[in-house]
Design a protein around this motif. Structure first.
Motif, PDB file in Angstrom:
ATOM      1  N   ARG A   1      94.949 -73.791  82.476  1.00 33.03           N
ATOM      2  CA  ARG A   1      94.216 -74.692  81.585  1.00 33.03           C
ATOM      3  C   ARG A   1      92.749 -74.623  81.974  1.00 33.03           C
ATOM      4  O   ARG A   1      92.378 -75.063  83.058  1.00 33.03           O
ATOM      5  N   GLY A   2      91.928 -74.074  81.130  1.00 32.34           N
ATOM      6  CA  GLY A   2      90.546 -73.853  81.522  1.00 32.34           C
ATOM      7  C   GLY A   2      89.539 -74.239  80.467  1.00 32.34           C
ATOM      8  O   GLY A   2      89.881 -74.518  79.313  1.00 32.34           O
ATOM      9  N   MET A   3      88.277 -74.234  80.881  1.00 33.95           N
ATOM     10  CA  MET A   3      87.176 -74.418  79.932  1.00 33.95           C
ATOM     11  C   MET A   3      86.019 -73.537  80.370  1.00 33.95           C
ATOM     12  O   MET A   3      85.801 -73.298  81.564  1.00 33.95           O
ATOM     13  N   TRP A   4      85.305 -73.023  79.385  1.00 32.55           N
ATOM     14  CA  TRP A   4      84.104 -72.246  79.644  1.00 32.55           C
ATOM     15  C   TRP A   4      82.921 -73.180  79.839  1.00 32.55           C
ATOM     16  O   TRP A   4      82.758 -74.156  79.094  1.00 32.55           O
ATOM     17  N   ILE A   5      82.098 -72.881  80.836  1.00 32.91           N
ATOM     18  CA  ILE A   5      80.828 -73.573  81.032  1.00 32.91           C
ATOM     19  C   ILE A   5      79.736 -72.545  80.789  1.00 32.91           C
ATOM     20  O   ILE A   5      79.475 -71.680  81.633  1.00 32.91           O
ATOM     21  N   ALA A   6      79.138 -72.599  79.596  1.00 36.67           N
ATOM     22  CA  ALA A   6      78.128 -71.623  79.192  1.00 36.67           C
ATOM     23  C   ALA A   6      76.751 -72.081  79.665  1.00 36.67           C
ATOM     24  O   ALA A   6      76.367 -73.242  79.468  1.00 36.67           O
ATOM     25  N   THR A   7      76.012 -71.161  80.271  1.00 30.45           N
ATOM     26  CA  THR A   7      74.680 -71.489  80.784  1.00 30.45           C
ATOM     27  C   THR A   7      73.557 -70.857  79.982  1.00 30.45           C
ATOM     28  O   THR A   7      72.413 -71.306  80.084  1.00 30.45           O
ATOM     29  N   VAL A   8      73.838 -69.821  79.195  1.00 32.40           N
ATOM     30  CA  VAL A   8      72.786 -69.197  78.407  1.00 32.40           C
ATOM     31  C   VAL A   8      72.236 -70.256  77.449  1.00 32.40           C
ATOM     32  O   VAL A   8      72.977 -70.962  76.763  1.00 32.40           O
ATOM     33  N   ALA A   9      70.912 -70.395  77.454  1.00 30.57           N
ATOM     34  CA  ALA A   9      70.224 -71.388  76.623  1.00 30.57           C
ATOM     35  C   ALA A   9      70.665 -72.820  76.946  1.00 30.57           C
ATOM     36  O   ALA A   9      70.443 -73.727  76.152  1.00 30.57           O
TER      37      ALA A   9
ATOM     38  N   ASN B   1      92.842 -76.871  85.224  1.00 33.19           N
ATOM     39  CA  ASN B   1      92.910 -76.322  86.580  1.00 33.19           C
ATOM     40  C   ASN B   1      92.004 -75.112  86.791  1.00 33.19           C
ATOM     41  O   ASN B   1      92.114 -74.425  87.813  1.00 33.19           O
ATOM     42  N   ALA B   2      91.093 -74.853  85.844  1.00 33.42           N
ATOM     43  CA  ALA B   2      90.190 -73.710  85.999  1.00 33.42           C
ATOM     44  C   ALA B   2      88.914 -73.932  85.203  1.00 33.42           C
ATOM     45  O   ALA B   2      88.934 -74.551  84.133  1.00 33.42           O
ATOM     46  N   VAL B   3      87.813 -73.404  85.731  1.00 35.89           N
ATOM     47  CA  VAL B   3      86.556 -73.365  84.990  1.00 35.89           C
ATOM     48  C   VAL B   3      86.052 -71.926  84.986  1.00 35.89           C
ATOM     49  O   VAL B   3      86.217 -71.187  85.958  1.00 35.89           O
ATOM     50  N   PHE B   4      85.451 -71.538  83.867  1.00 40.82           N
ATOM     51  CA  PHE B   4      84.922 -70.194  83.669  1.00 40.82           C
ATOM     52  C   PHE B   4      83.406 -70.362  83.508  1.00 40.82           C
ATOM     53  O   PHE B   4      82.934 -70.784  82.452  1.00 40.82           O
ATOM     54  N   VAL B   5      82.656 -70.069  84.570  1.00 42.65           N
ATOM     55  CA  VAL B   5      81.250 -70.450  84.628  1.00 42.65           C
ATOM     56  C   VAL B   5      80.361 -69.218  84.514  1.00 42.65           C
ATOM     57  O   VAL B   5      80.492 -68.258  85.279  1.00 42.65           O
ATOM     58  N   GLN B   6      79.425 -69.268  83.574  1.00 47.26           N
ATOM     59  CA  GLN B   6      78.539 -68.138  83.288  1.00 47.26           C
ATOM     60  C   GLN B   6      77.445 -68.063  84.352  1.00 47.26           C
ATOM     61  O   GLN B   6      76.568 -68.918  84.431  1.00 47.26           O
ATOM     62  N   ILE B   7      77.503 -67.025  85.184  1.00 48.58           N
ATOM     63  CA  ILE B   7      76.564 -66.907  86.305  1.00 48.58           C
ATOM     64  C   ILE B   7      75.626 -65.710  86.170  1.00 48.58           C
ATOM     65  O   ILE B   7      74.697 -65.573  86.970  1.00 48.58           O
ATOM     66  N   ARG B   8      75.838 -64.852  85.181  1.00 51.29           N
ATOM     67  CA  ARG B   8      74.929 -63.740  84.906  1.00 51.29           C
ATOM     68  C   ARG B   8      74.821 -63.595  83.386  1.00 51.29           C
ATOM     69  O   ARG B   8      75.349 -62.688  82.769  1.00 51.29           O
ATOM     70  N   PRO B   9      74.095 -64.508  82.742  1.00 49.55           N
ATOM     71  CA  PRO B   9      74.060 -64.492  81.276  1.00 49.55           C
ATOM     72  C   PRO B   9      73.160 -63.422  80.686  1.00 49.55           C
ATOM     73  O   PRO B   9      73.420 -62.923  79.594  1.00 49.55           O
ATOM     74  N   ASN B  10      72.065 -63.051  81.380  1.00 46.52           N
ATOM     75  CA  ASN B  10      71.073 -62.135  80.816  1.00 46.52           C
ATOM     76  C   ASN B  10      70.470 -61.217  81.888  1.00 46.52           C
ATOM     77  O   ASN B  10      69.267 -61.254  82.134  1.00 46.52           O
ATOM     78  N   SER B  11      71.288 -60.391  82.533  1.00 46.75           N
ATOM     79  CA  SER B  11      70.795 -59.543  83.612  1.00 46.75           C
ATOM     80  C   SER B  11      69.940 -60.373  84.570  1.00 46.75           C
ATOM     81  O   SER B  11      68.831 -59.998  84.953  1.00 46.75           O
ATOM     82  N   ASP B  12      70.482 -61.550  84.919  1.00 46.41           N
ATOM     83  CA  ASP B  12      69.815 -62.465  85.824  1.00 46.41           C
ATOM     84  C   ASP B  12      70.888 -63.107  86.692  1.00 46.41           C
ATOM     85  O   ASP B  12      72.050 -62.700  86.636  1.00 46.41           O
TER      86      ASP B  12
ATOM     87  N   PHE C   1      87.766 -70.962  90.065  1.00 45.80           N
ATOM     88  CA  PHE C   1      86.420 -70.600  89.627  1.00 45.80           C
ATOM     89  C   PHE C   1      86.420 -69.148  89.169  1.00 45.80           C
ATOM     90  O   PHE C   1      86.574 -68.229  89.975  1.00 45.80           O
ATOM     91  N   HIS C   2      86.272 -68.946  87.859  1.00 49.42           N
ATOM     92  CA  HIS C   2      86.180 -67.617  87.268  1.00 49.42           C
ATOM     93  C   HIS C   2      84.701 -67.334  87.010  1.00 49.42           C
ATOM     94  O   HIS C   2      84.074 -68.003  86.180  1.00 49.42           O
ATOM     95  N   ALA C   3      84.143 -66.395  87.743  1.00 49.69           N
ATOM     96  CA  ALA C   3      82.719 -66.081  87.644  1.00 49.69           C
ATOM     97  C   ALA C   3      82.480 -65.200  86.423  1.00 49.69           C
ATOM     98  O   ALA C   3      82.945 -64.056  86.367  1.00 49.69           O
ATOM     99  N   TRP C   4      81.736 -65.730  85.471  1.00 53.56           N
ATOM    100  CA  TRP C   4      81.566 -65.127  84.146  1.00 53.56           C
ATOM    101  C   TRP C   4      80.259 -64.332  84.098  1.00 53.56           C
ATOM    102  O   TRP C   4      79.182 -64.880  84.280  1.00 53.56           O
ATOM    103  N   PHE C   5      80.386 -63.023  83.865  1.00 54.27           N
ATOM    104  CA  PHE C   5      79.256 -62.099  83.802  1.00 54.27           C
ATOM    105  C   PHE C   5      79.111 -61.542  82.389  1.00 54.27           C
ATOM    106  O   PHE C   5      80.101 -61.305  81.705  1.00 54.27           O
ATOM    107  N   ASN C   6      77.872 -61.288  81.990  1.00 61.46           N
ATOM    108  CA  ASN C   6      77.629 -60.490  80.789  1.00 61.46           C
ATOM    109  C   ASN C   6      77.091 -59.141  81.240  1.00 61.46           C
ATOM    110  O   ASN C   6      76.045 -59.085  81.894  1.00 61.46           O
TER     111      ASN C   6
END
Length: 533
Positions: free
Chosen positions: A66-74, A104-115, A156-161
């Motif tokens: 059971r998860g949710m995305w935490i988007a950081t871009v913008a 029981n899980a979060v998917f967190v955007q940690i590299r949204p734009n080559s950063d 913690f699922h580390a979300w990369f673009n």
């Protein structure tokens, strides 16, 4: 009263408070007696052997991701504020939402734009943290986020673009140490932004270095990609990679060559991740339609954009080759949609993972709630989860995104929780990545504590988390556990259960889990009677 309020399980011996786990609505469970309010019952010297014949719970259908995305871009979900204190407080509130939903899980955007949301030797600090790319925020953002998530026993699922560089087409606005600024020949302008060219070996090498830097330095649970590979088509224009194709195409058709480029990155990343840390998973959340049946007999009976042809993402191949540990297709359509029926796509994706070790979870469109007549119905997403139960291959759901769950428009989030998440859930066992169930827990003690029951145990060697089960009444010291009697899935050495009622007796059992969710048999249970008044 907030929909997120309610009785909270409090975790003992954890690094931070467990937050707002809304436990109201959990069916009464109940127990075994090793000690009760009147005193202690002696534990047999051979208690470990006595319980040895009890089977471990196994990978039941009750186990769900059971998860949710935490988007950081913008700053879509986070961070909103620019100060460290505000950012950290806002992030904790998002995790409170996850706990209130019994995720029981979060998917967190940690590299949204080559950063990066962490100190990186390869890329600048993300502009979405401070407002300026390259500016040090004064703390390790990823380290903070990971610690807070794990303290609540959220994966913690580390979300990369992998390829997106910037939403702005002006290269000069990037930080001086941006690889895109230093190597403009790697970059292509397309649509309103900048992208790395996936056909260049240097680009694939950069993406690999960025991912592996995090894998090696941080205790993440998974590496996660979403649906952005080659960019979505813009106004029918072709992606400007003709020069790269001429250099590296080697007689292949351009579409096949592009798919090969993406395949190469996915395959090599899978190999590198699992070689470095076999327990770290690799998962991708593609666009929900691979190909339409009208284009390819192997495709789904849909009439939508095809990620195989538009983004050159051959997700079906990645599943069959075993390069992924999980796949989370973004099925962002309602049940009955004429272009892409949710029900049709769940059936199609279930068939793709059949006979493989790849776990299937479904991306759910929380962001669409309220859009039109269909999405204004608070039960639409709940209907999706009800349908999923018809397919054993579906092992859970991930919601886009965190801010939408927190907003709970039209009461949809509370409806999903009440209909489908009445109690916590242990994620499914991860197959073929090593690991084993830890030893059973020992020295379990349950005793009255204020208005609840304090349950403590001796940590088991190799355990990452513990599942706490509760049964009504006095039960045998050694007994199998029922997944439907789970009341907590936590890190730390104990909990306080505030939902125990005065005058009632309960028996508690605890199992130990490793980080891949292999679960031990229960240790000897403990019974307690809650005093009246």
């Amino acid at each position: 009263m907030s929909w997120r309020s309610g009785t909270s399980i409090r975790v003992l011996a954890a690094t931070v408070s467990a937050g707002a786990l809304a436990a109201c609505g959990v069916p009464a469970l109940g127990g075994t007696d090793e000690r009760d309010a009147g005193g202690k019952a002696p534990v047999p010297a051979d208690a470990r052997a006595e319980c040895a014949a009890i089977a471990a719970p196994g990978d039941s259908a009750e186990r769900r991701l059971r998860g949710m995305w935490i988007a950081t871009v913008a700053g879509i979900d986070w961070p909103k504020g620019k100060t460290r204190e505000r950012q950290q407080d806002d992030y904790r509130k998002l995790l409170d939402t996850a706990q209130a939903m019994r995720l029981n899980a979060v998917f967190v955007q940690i590299r949204p734009n080559s950063d990066a949301f962490y100190p990186s030797p390869y890329e600048p600090w993300s502009q979405w943290i401070t407002g300026k790319q390259g500016k040090d925020p004064g703390y390790d953002v990823l380290g903070f986020m990971l610690k807070e998530a794990h303290a609540r026993n959220l994966e913690f699922h580390a979300w990369f673009n992998p390829y997106r560089v910037s939403r702005d087409p002006d290269l000069k606005k990037l930080a001086p140490n941006s690889p895109a600024r230093q190597h403009p020949d790697w970059v292509r302008k397309y649509g309103t932004g900048l992208w790395y060219d996936p056909g260049l070996p240097q680009v694939r090498d950069l993406a690999t270095k960025a991912v592996m830097d995090v894998v090696n330095k941080y205790d993440i649970d998974a590496v996660h990609f979403d649906d952005y590979f080659y960019p979505y088509p813009e106004d029918g224009r072709d992606y400007p990679d003709q020069a790269t194709y001429k250099t590296y195409g080697k007689g292949m058709g351009k579409a096949a060559w592009r798919r090969q480029n993406v395949d190469t990155l996915v395959r090599s990343l899978s190999q590198n991740i699992h070689k470095a840390k076999p327990w770290v998973r690799f998962g991708i959340s593609p666009f929900g339609v691979w190909r339409n049946k009208s284009t390819d007999p192997a495709g789904s009976d849909t009439h939508a954009l095809e990620s195989y042809d538009a983004q050159y993402a051959d997700t079906r191949k990645w599943i069959k080759e075993g390069w992924l540990d999980y796949v989370t297709p973004q099925l962002y359509w309602p049940i009955g949609d004429r272009r892409a029926d949710y029900a049709t796509l769940v059936d199609w994706w279930s068939k793709q993972v059949a006979g493989t070790k790849v776990q299937l979870t479904i991306g759910q469109a929380a962001y669409r709630v309220g859009e039109d007549a269909t999405w204004k119905k608070p039960a639409e997403l709940s209907r999706h989860l009800t349908l999923n139960r018809k397919y054993p291959a579906v092992r859970g759901d991930v919601f886009f995104s965190a801010a939408d769950l927190a907003a709970n428009r039209h009461g949809f989030a509370a409806r999903v929780r009440d209909d489908h998440y009445p109690r916590p859930a242990v994620p499914p066992v991860v197959q073929d990545r090593g690991g084993e169930a830890p030893p059973s827990t020992q020295d379990l003690r349950a005793e009255p504590a204020g208005k609840g029951v304090k349950v403590q145990w001796r940590p088991a060697k190799g355990a990452t988390a513990y599942a706490v089960y509760r049964v009504d009444g006095k039960r045998p010291g050694c007994a199998p556990v029922d997944p439907q009697r789970l009341i907590a899935n936590v890190r730390g050495g104990g909990i306080v259960d505030p939902s125990a009622k005065p005058g009632k007796s309960y028996t508690y059992y605890v199992t130990a889990l490793d980080r891949l969710h292999h679960e031990s048999a229960p240790g000897r249970g403990s019974t307690v009677t809650v005093p009246r008044g």
